[in-house]
Design an enzyme around this catalytic site. Structure first.
Site, PDB file in Angstrom:
ATOM      1  N   GLU A 195       0.860  -1.170   0.000  1.00  0.00           N
ATOM      2  CA  GLU A 195       0.000   0.000   0.000  1.00  0.00           C
ATOM      3  C   GLU A 195       0.906   1.234   0.000  1.00  0.00           C
ATOM      4  OE1 GLU A 195      -3.396  -0.279   2.909  1.00  0.00           O
ATOM      5  OE2 GLU A 195      -2.248  -2.044   3.525  1.00  0.00           O
TER       6      GLU A 195
ATOM      7  N   ARG B 282       4.957 -13.242   9.637  1.00  0.00           N
ATOM      8  CA  ARG B 282       5.599 -11.961   9.375  1.00  0.00           C
ATOM      9  C   ARG B 282       6.850 -11.832  10.230  1.00  0.00           C
ATOM     10  NH1 ARG B 282       1.671  -7.279  11.147  1.00  0.00           N
ATOM     11  NH2 ARG B 282       3.482  -6.068  10.499  1.00  0.00           N
TER      12      ARG B 282
ATOM     13  N   LYS C 232       2.860   0.524  10.626  1.00  0.00           N
ATOM     14  CA  LYS C 232       2.981   1.765   9.856  1.00  0.00           C
ATOM     15  C   LYS C 232       2.354   2.932  10.606  1.00  0.00           C
ATOM     16  CE  LYS C 232       3.168   0.283   5.018  1.00  0.00           C
ATOM     17  NZ  LYS C 232       2.443   0.341   3.737  1.00  0.00           N
TER      18      LYS C 232
END
Length: 561
Positions: free
Chosen positions: A37, A263, A273
């Site tokens: 993104e 992850r 983020k």
């Protein structure tokens, strides 16, 4: 089947691909993608996904797409898009002609949404976001149907087209998939697939006032690009039934397979983020590329090499369960790489003046120094030696403690590539601080050995005062004081107040004049350092990349007993 310059390690994803190739599941193709993104800079967690997706594609003679998931224009920016491209190329990967955007498919996605409506599998809902959450139910109680769930196909088509035409205010209506409000998987309880959002998109401008949701756009974008293996992190595991549902309901050109892996979580680091953006917006760091940030831009500015990061990603492997990796392993990978490639130089961070009283005034010698003992091809360089030198403050003690073998009154030490020197006197200022040492040198010990065979217990680095370059040195440390700051309620409270120390009066040897930004060096006995982009023609700025002490190697030795 494997590329000749890549040696893979086995993992469950490779096993899946190998089996698919044997059964010709995707016609013998392997097509992966990295779908960021554009709402922030890439961090070290993304590096794991980048390395995995691009190397798998290379290994099986396939391709990896770069696709921006630009479905939320309120948080996206061209700056982020360009930074992501830059970071992926810096890591050593290239998507070639396969650069895509979810916005490339907005019209097709809209048509898919109309198909769902026509098939009675989507409806326009007038519930507010709060009401949708209330109707959704919980993990232990089923949801209940929206009062708008049984609208006719004709009414839903009319309302959806009017949503696109901009007739309704933001947030007043959504398009939802009609699946199962009693499903044990909350993601399947009639998820929202389109919302009204008037915001200028960085690529499509004001062409659209409705935007698809990620869970709708992502699988269909994968299918449109004929992705074979859609590799994502574990938080999307519960979304996989929805991913498959959309693909199964629509006439897409391919059937990608979603595969989840753990992850990357790193000690003393946050990967959110949202939290990283807070650090930037609050001014706690200087920007997304601050060397204390876990962004790839930050690691690059700190002095990390792409080779070290790729090595780290390969070493940690691919697993199905989440864990936290010790930052010491990443630093170990960096030391291993820089030990081979970084030229050695001498620098003095906290200078203490040394005057060699028996060295001829005005005389300058050139001593030969090795550029890197790990790579003889790097050759040697000349460094000037003169009467007045600088050594590190910490290399002298007026009253040395036990096991302190460096310079002290009456003691002899070796100067790297130079001579034996002996301290004969100490000069202090009016406050009693030591500001200068008086020493003698032995001209018979040039090169660091005495013809009479006497030994010394310490070798010091140094620079010639008349020739050294004044520089600024930034000593970076962990941004957080606890190993898992992401688990803290108030992660601001565990910020390290000593994460940056600036030394404005350091010196380096003259061979570093004109060193370009991002060039990396080992400052002997001090660590690895990198030239910061803040450097100017008149003054260099160095960032300490990592110290020489390898805590990971120590941990490994302890584990082996």
């Amino acid at each position: 089947m494997h590329s000749p310059d890549y040696t893979p390690s086995s993992n469950f994803i490779r096993n899946i691909i190998e089996e698919d190739l044997q059964t010709n599941k995707h016609g013998g193709k392997v097509v992966t993608r990295f779908p960021p993104e554009p709402n922030g800079y890439l961090h070290i967690g993304h590096a794991k996904s980048i390395v995995l997706n691009f190397t798998l594609a290379k290994e099986y003679n396939g391709r990896c797409h770069l696709r921006f998931d630009d479905t939320n224009p309120t948080k996206e920016d061209v700056e982020y898009t360009e930074s992501i491209k830059r970071d992926i190329k810096w890591l050593g990967f290239d998507w070639g002609e396969h650069l895509y955007y979810a916005s490339d498919y907005f019209e097709q996605l809209y048509q898919y949404a109309e198909m769902l409506i026509k098939d009675g599998k989507a409806y326009v809902c007038d519930l507010s976001p709060e009401e949708i959450r209330e109707y959704r139910g919980t993990l232990t109680t089923p949801g209940k149907n929206s009062p708008y769930r049984e609208r006719t196909v004709e009414e839903n088509l009319d309302l959806f087209r009017r949503m696109r035409a901009g007739e309704f205010p933001d947030g007043s209506r959504v398009l939802r998939a009609k699946i199962d409000m009693a499903s044990p998987n909350l993601n399947m309880r009639d998820p929202v697939i389109y919302r009204i959002l008037r915001s200028t998109h960085h690529r499509t401008g004001d062409q659209w006032c409705i935007y698809p949701m990620y869970d709708f756009a992502h699988p269909l974008s994968d299918a449109l690009e004929e992705i074979t293996h859609s590799i994502c992190t574990l938080e999307f595991e519960d979304h996989r039934p929805l991913y498959d549902w959309f693909i199964e309901q629509l006439p897409v050109p391919a059937r990608p397979q979603q595969i989840e892996f753990a992850r990357l979580n790193l000690t003393y680091t946050v990967m959110s983020k949202r939290k990283l953006l807070q650090l930037v917006e609050k001014g706690i760091v200087r920007g997304w590329d601050d060397p204390r940030m876990p962004t790839l831009a930050g690691f690059r500015r700190l002095g990390y090499t792409p080779e070290a990061i790729r090595d780290f990603c390969e070493r940690i492997g691919v697993a199905k369960s989440n864990s936290i990796v010790d930052l010491a392993l990443l630093e170990h990978c960096l030391r291993v790489d820089l030990n081979k490639r970084a030229p050695r130089r001498m620098a003095v961070l906290r200078p203490l003046k040394v005057v060699l009283e028996n060295y001829p005034e005005g005389q300058v010698e050139e001593l030969e120094a090795i550029n890197n003992p790990e790579d003889p091809a790097m050759g040697t360089r000349k460094i000037p030696f003169s009467r007045v030198l600088y050594i590190e403050e910490d290399d002298f003690r007026e009253d040395p403690p036990k096991k302190f073998y460096r310079l002290a009154p009456g003691r002899e030490v070796r100067l790297r590539y130079g001579y034996f020197i002996k301290c004969t006197g100490v000069v202090k200022d009016e406050n009693g601080k030591i500001v200068e040492l008086r020493c003698t040198y032995d001209p018979e010990t040039r090169g660091g050995s005495a013809p009479d065979g006497r030994q010394v217990k310490a070798t010091l680095h140094w620079v010639s005062a008349a020739h050294a370059l004044p520089v600024e040195v930034r000593l970076y440390d962990h941004l957080f004081t606890v190993p898992n700051p992401g688990a803290e309620e108030d992660f601001d409270a565990c910020l390290n107040p000593n994460s940056l120390e600036v030394l404005a009066n350091s010196f380096v040897e003259p061979s570093l004049k004109g060193a370009p930004p991002e060039s990396r060096y080992q400052f002997e006995r001090l660590g690895y350092f990198c030239v910061d982009p803040d450097s100017t023609g008149d003054r260099l700025v160095f960032n300490r990349t990592v110290t020489l002490r390898d805590t990971w190697a120590k941990i490994q030795r302890a584990q082996k007993g």
